[in-house]
Design an enzyme around this catalytic site. Structure first.
Site, PDB file in Angstrom:
ATOM      1  CE1 TYR A 163      12.498  26.992   1.268  1.00 45.21           C
ATOM      2  CE2 TYR A 163      12.849  28.421   3.163  1.00 45.21           C
ATOM      3  CZ  TYR A 163      13.320  27.476   2.270  1.00 45.21           C
ATOM      4  OH  TYR A 163      14.600  27.003   2.395  1.00 45.21           O
ATOM      5  CE  LYS A 195      12.877  24.048   3.795  1.00 44.29           C
ATOM      6  NZ  LYS A 195      13.371  22.707   3.452  1.00 44.29           N
TER       7      LYS A 195
END
Length: 310
Positions: free
Chosen positions: A166, A170
């Site tokens: 993640y 991001k």
């Protein structure tokens, strides 16, 4: 309603069936935008499909007198990205706003994370952003107008435990946004990043009892403003969490220049190298890349002329 409006504008919101995406879609529609609510209705881990979340948001919008259409394609594939943008073009003939909010979570410590879980998260967050931006960007540039908002996270800025996939995705979003901002500038297309903090299903399993109010509706105004024609910002990062809206920047220390270095020199000058009391911030647009290089080259030239840097 007075104030900033989106009449005659068409917006695509990925992950628009729940949480933050739902809040964005409802606010954009409430301000007059025609909205493509994209959501395949998968689980938090990205499994399965359910048309109901997207359909329910469309129903809310139309019940309030707005216009919307559901799209259940997945951003995780190039074909899905193309279908999502085509839903706007086929139904409304244009695309003015793209908000990429779709996301999944697969948690694991770095030492245990599988390749499949790493790839699955990048497929939705980072590759998903590329898949929809790649389709929308040429159309926006040809039209001479566009507003793109991509989603990073606190994890993308600072990292967090158990979410290497993640965090990597991001962080990558920021680089993609910067390039879209640079390449879109001459054609009236802006691209910015939102770093949202809200209690949604991604907070499942966390103790949020001591949190202040963190509803998605506290984030939606910042995203909607970035999506508006009056917003001239591009290549920037806005944070919206618990009622706080702020700007995040990439900053450098002025640094130290020497005509030559040893390993020992680096350690001896580390305090000055790391000193951010007078930070350098190079705006992405018009050309932070060149400014960064130019600053470094200028230090080298000054040293050659006898000017001492730390």
């Amino acid at each position: 309603m007075t104030g900033l409006r989106f009449d005659d504008r068409v917006a695509v919101v990925t992950g628009g069936g729940r949480g933050l995406g739902r809040a964005y879609a409802l606010l954009l529609a409430g301000r007059g935008a025609k909205v493509v609510v994209n959501d395949p209705g998968s689980s938090l881990a990205g499994d399965g499909a359910d048309a109901r979340p997207a359909d329910q948001v469309v129903a809310e919008i139309t019940a309030a007198g707005g216009e919307a259409v559901a799209c259940t394609e997945s951003v995780a594939t190039p074909e899905g990205g193309a279908a999502i943008v085509a839903a706007a073009l086929d139904r409304y003939g244009r695309i003015d706003v793209l908000v990429h909010n779709a996301g999944i979570v697969r948690r694991a410590p770095l030492r245990e994370m599988s390749v499949d879980d790493f790839d699955a998260v990048l497929d939705v967050h980072l590759r998903g952003a590329f898949h929809v931006v790649r389709q929308a960007f040429p159309t926006m540039c040809d039209a001479g107008y566009g507003r793109i908002v991509l989603t990073s996270s606190i994890g993308g800025l600072y990292g967090n435990h158990g979410v290497a996939n993640y965090a990597a995705a991001k962080a990558g979003i920021i680089g993609l946004s910067n390039v879209a901002a640079l390449e879109g500038a001459a054609n009236g297309v802006t691209c910015n990043v939102i770093v949202p903090g809200a209690v949604t299903r991604m907070a499942d399993g966390l103790d949020t009892s001591a949190y202040p109010p963190m509803d998605p509706e506290l984030v939606a105004p910042a995203v909607t403003w970035l999506a508006h024609e009056s917003c001239s910002l591009t290549g920037e990062i806005l944070i919206a969490i618990a009622g706080r809206i702020a700007r995040a920047v990439i900053a450098e220390s002025p640094g130290v220049h020497r005509p030559s270095w040893t390993v020992e020199d680096v350690g001896e000058h580390l305090d000055a190298i790391r000193d951010t009391a007078d930070p350098l911030i190079f705006p992405v647009v018009p050309d932070a890349h060149a400014q960064h290089i130019g600053y470094s080259f200028a230090m080298a030239e000054q040293t050659a002329k006898g000017v001492r840097h730390a």
